[in-house]
Enzyme design. Structure first.
Site, PDB file in Angstrom:
ATOM      1  N   ASP A  24     -22.878 -28.272 -32.677  1.00 49.85           N
ATOM      2  CA  ASP A  24     -21.701 -28.292 -32.251  1.00 49.85           C
ATOM      3  C   ASP A  24     -21.230 -29.695 -31.727  1.00 49.85           C
ATOM      4  OD1 ASP A  24     -19.484 -26.907 -31.090  1.00 49.85           O
ATOM      5  OD2 ASP A  24     -20.340 -26.597 -29.215  1.00 49.85           O
ATOM      6  N   ASN A  72     -14.660 -19.114 -37.118  1.00 53.18           N
ATOM      7  CA  ASN A  72     -14.131 -20.331 -37.412  1.00 53.18           C
ATOM      8  C   ASN A  72     -13.024 -20.231 -38.561  1.00 53.18           C
ATOM      9  OD1 ASN A  72     -17.241 -22.167 -37.701  1.00 53.18           O
ATOM     10  ND2 ASN A  72     -16.014 -21.942 -36.023  1.00 53.18           N
TER      11      ASN A  72
END
Length: 246
Positions: A24, A72
């Protein structure tokens, strides 16, 4: 990206056999530098090389990375398209080096929504590295833990309906055989970068007894030294799996 074949030091004592990473912070890393988010994703892809290279030297046999989640798809079309292009370029650029370095590559996740060109390249890379065993790299693309369990349960139900599996034989040992990760050991250590302290639907079943490390470092800044330090810290933990030592 060939893993360097220099003399390898002694593995870290108690090193986790399987490390999973939620990579991340790529977008924030790029934004801080006044660059588009895709610039951060490209930088993050290069960081994978360094961590992967460290694995055989310190004793990590399995590395699983979270590349693209089922959530996503909610990102902008530009970013999603850019990520899919990045995946294709990664496979094209790295296949020869991965084969030569002894890395076995597997992909997990639902491939139905992915474009045919990419899925064909993924399958070809899996086949090309199928006989390697120095490091096992698993890449999660269009992956979500809940989606994986739902798909596994559907396949299990189909076997029950077909009469090849009895309902009374279903237990916690049965379901894992239907998961995307059925050939992999459960992760010993899960690392998440960028300062976020959540698991984001990643390896929900498999990480039931995993140790977690949440670090503030944005993924493109995550170094081999930090990776090795976290693996060393893991080796110092007292893991009891719900029991109590005398």
């Amino acid at each position: 990206m060939a893993l360097k074949r220099q003399a390898e030091p002694e593995p870290i004592s108690g090193c986790p056999r399987h490390v999973a990473i939620i990579m991340d912070g790529n977008g924030r890393w790029a934004t801080k530098r006044g660059r588009p988010r895709l610039f951060g994703h490209h930088a993050g892809a290069r960081r994978v090389r360094e961590v992967l290279e460290a694995c055989p030297h310190i004793g990590v046999e399995y590395l699983t990375i979270f590349a693209f989640s089922t959530e996503n798809w909610k990102r902008t079309q530009v970013e999603v398209a850019g990520l899919m292009t990045l995946f294709r370029r990664y496979i094209t650029r790295e296949t020869s080096a991965l084969v030569a370095s002894g890395v076995r590559v597997r992909f997990i996740g639902d491939r139905v929504r992915l474009e045919e060109t990419l899925t064909r390249m993924m399958t070809n890379l899996e086949n090309a590295t199928a006989h390697n065993s120095r490091v096992n790299l698993t890449i999660a693309i269009n992956y979500g833990g809940r989606d994986e369990v739902a798909r596994a349960t559907k396949r299990l139900a189909e076997d029950v309906a077909a009469g090849t599996l009895k309902p009374g034989d279903i237990n916690e040992e049965t379901l894992p055989r239907y998961l995307d990760t059925f050939v992999l050991p459960d992760p010993d250590l899960v690392i998440r970068t960028s300062g976020e302290a959540r698991i984001s639907n990643f390896l929900l079943w498999q990480s039931a007894y995993s140790e977690y490390e949440f670090v503030d470092t944005l993924w493109p800044d995550f170094t081999r030294a930090e990776f090795e330090s976290l693996c060393t810290s893991y080796g110092e933990r007292d893991r009891r799996y719900g029991g109590v030592k005398a």
